[in-house]
Scaffold this motif. Structure first.
Motif, PDB file in Angstrom:
ATOM      1  N   MET A  86      41.089  50.563  35.249  1.00 21.89           N
ATOM      2  CA  MET A  86      40.586  51.477  36.279  1.00 21.89           C
ATOM      3  C   MET A  86      41.424  52.745  36.212  1.00 21.89           C
ATOM      4  N   LYS A 134      42.480  47.040  37.844  1.00 19.77           N
ATOM      5  CA  LYS A 134      41.997  46.441  39.087  1.00 19.77           C
ATOM      6  C   LYS A 134      41.888  44.938  38.866  1.00 19.77           C
ATOM      7  N   VAL A 138      39.944  41.495  39.761  1.00 16.91           N
ATOM      8  CA  VAL A 138      38.609  41.104  40.196  1.00 16.91           C
ATOM      9  C   VAL A 138      38.623  39.619  40.555  1.00 16.91           C
ATOM     10  N   VAL A 173      36.948  43.407  44.481  1.00 13.99           N
ATOM     11  CA  VAL A 173      37.898  44.170  43.679  1.00 13.99           C
ATOM     12  C   VAL A 173      39.144  44.493  44.502  1.00 13.99           C
ATOM     13  N   PHE A 174      40.303  44.393  43.861  1.00 13.04           N
ATOM     14  CA  PHE A 174      41.576  44.690  44.513  1.00 13.04           C
ATOM     15  C   PHE A 174      42.368  45.691  43.678  1.00 13.04           C
ATOM     16  N   VAL A 175      43.061  46.600  44.353  1.00  8.71           N
ATOM     17  CA  VAL A 175      44.000  47.482  43.657  1.00  8.71           C
ATOM     18  C   VAL A 175      45.353  46.785  43.638  1.00  8.71           C
ATOM     19  N   PRO A 176      46.152  46.957  42.573  1.00  2.41           N
ATOM     20  CA  PRO A 176      47.399  46.211  42.427  1.00  2.41           C
ATOM     21  C   PRO A 176      48.400  46.445  43.558  1.00  2.41           C
ATOM     22  N   THR A 231      52.159  49.484  35.949  1.00  2.15           N
ATOM     23  CA  THR A 231      50.889  48.916  35.490  1.00  2.15           C
ATOM     24  C   THR A 231      51.125  47.768  34.526  1.00  2.15           C
ATOM     25  N   TYR A 244      52.220  44.846  36.663  1.00  2.55           N
ATOM     26  CA  TYR A 244      51.077  44.332  37.420  1.00  2.55           C
ATOM     27  C   TYR A 244      50.143  43.528  36.510  1.00  2.55           C
ATOM     28  N   LYS A 245      49.861  44.073  35.344  1.00  2.00           N
ATOM     29  CA  LYS A 245      48.928  43.419  34.425  1.00  2.00           C
ATOM     30  C   LYS A 245      49.479  42.083  33.961  1.00  2.00           C
ATOM     31  N   VAL A 260      35.209  45.640  48.045  1.00  2.00           N
ATOM     32  CA  VAL A 260      36.656  45.851  48.010  1.00  2.00           C
ATOM     33  C   VAL A 260      37.321  44.881  48.970  1.00  2.00           C
ATOM     34  N   SER A 306      41.257  43.280  50.600  1.00  2.00           N
ATOM     35  CA  SER A 306      42.683  43.495  50.822  1.00  2.00           C
ATOM     36  C   SER A 306      43.387  42.149  50.912  1.00  2.00           C
TER      37      SER A 306
END
Length: 233
Positions: free
Chosen positions: A54, A59, A61, A70-73, A94, A97-98, A119, A121
């Motif tokens: 992203m 992101k 999933v 979908v979530f942001v890290p 990143t 996170y990955k 989205v 949380s």
């Protein structure tokens, strides 16, 4: 043109092990559940299924039934066991996170859906669960040493598993995983997405700082259960 018959009353088949599962009906039911959860700010659960690019980051999933969330890290890992993140560049974050997200593929995580409900949380869900069990707990929900639950395995390594219990990520070493068996490699005995029955072994709650330091153990639960069985005999 053949006339359609008049729609009659529903006749119960008596089969209590099946229900109508037409795709459009399931999709509509899942969407309704998401809308209710948004209105009620209610915690739901989903399984992590993918990590996708992203922009310059990623992101996470997850899927709940037919719904893709979908979530942001930054939100997903807000309450995670990730050390030394301060001072890292966005690229370095990143990568971290990955790496952690890949280890969580298949994990069952808590979340609260947001508008639009594609989205989610995870941070809001964990905060709400921590309030329920620690910071704003009632006598019915309060967690203390000896409390038991089923923890959800988030990731595994040879000498540990990381679980979610009571809205907190907790690391369990192999000594906490069995009281009666030697576990050489935890990642061979436990899999992401599994549930582990655990008991709270130690607990420190700071209501002012909103921090929870908790230790959970399956081996303690085994020893407690064996003691109860011994007494009953």
């Amino acid at each position: 043109e053949r006339r359609l018959p008049k729609l009659g009353r529903y006749v119960d088949s008596g089969n209590d092990l099946i229900e109508a599962q037409m795709p459009d009906m399931v999709q509509a039911s899942d969407e309704d559940e998401m809308r209710r959860a948004i209105r009620q700010h209610r915690v739901l659960y989903a399984k992590v299924v993918a990590i996708e690019p992203m922009g310059d980051g990623i992101k996470i999933v997850a899927k709940r039934n037919t719904m893709r969330v979908v979530f942001v890290p930054e939100d997903f890992f807000k309450y995670s066991l990730m050390k030394d993140m301060d001072g890292l560049s966005n690229e370095e974050k990143t990568i971290r996170y990955k790496r952690k997200a890949n280890r969580m593929l298949g994990a069952v995580i808590s979340f609260i859906p947001r508008i639009p409900f594609a989205v989610g949380s995870r941070a809001d869900a964990l905060a709400q669960l921590q309030n329920r069990y620690f910071f704003r707990a009632t006598p019915q929900t309060r967690v203390e040493v000896g409390s038991t639950t089923t923890a959800s395995v988030l990731s595994c390594g040879p000498r540990y598993v990381i679980v979610e219990a009571f809205g907190v990520e907790v690391s369990m070493g192999t000594g906490a995983l069995s009281a009666f068996e030697y576990i050489e490699d935890a990642s061979k005995s436990f899999k992401v997405g599994m549930g582990i029955p655990v008991a709270v072994e130690a607990l420190e709650v700071d209501t002012r700082a909103k921090t929870v330091n908790i230790r959970v153990s399956h081996s303690l639960l085994e020893r407690m259960s064996a003691k109860v069985e011994g007494v009953s005999e």
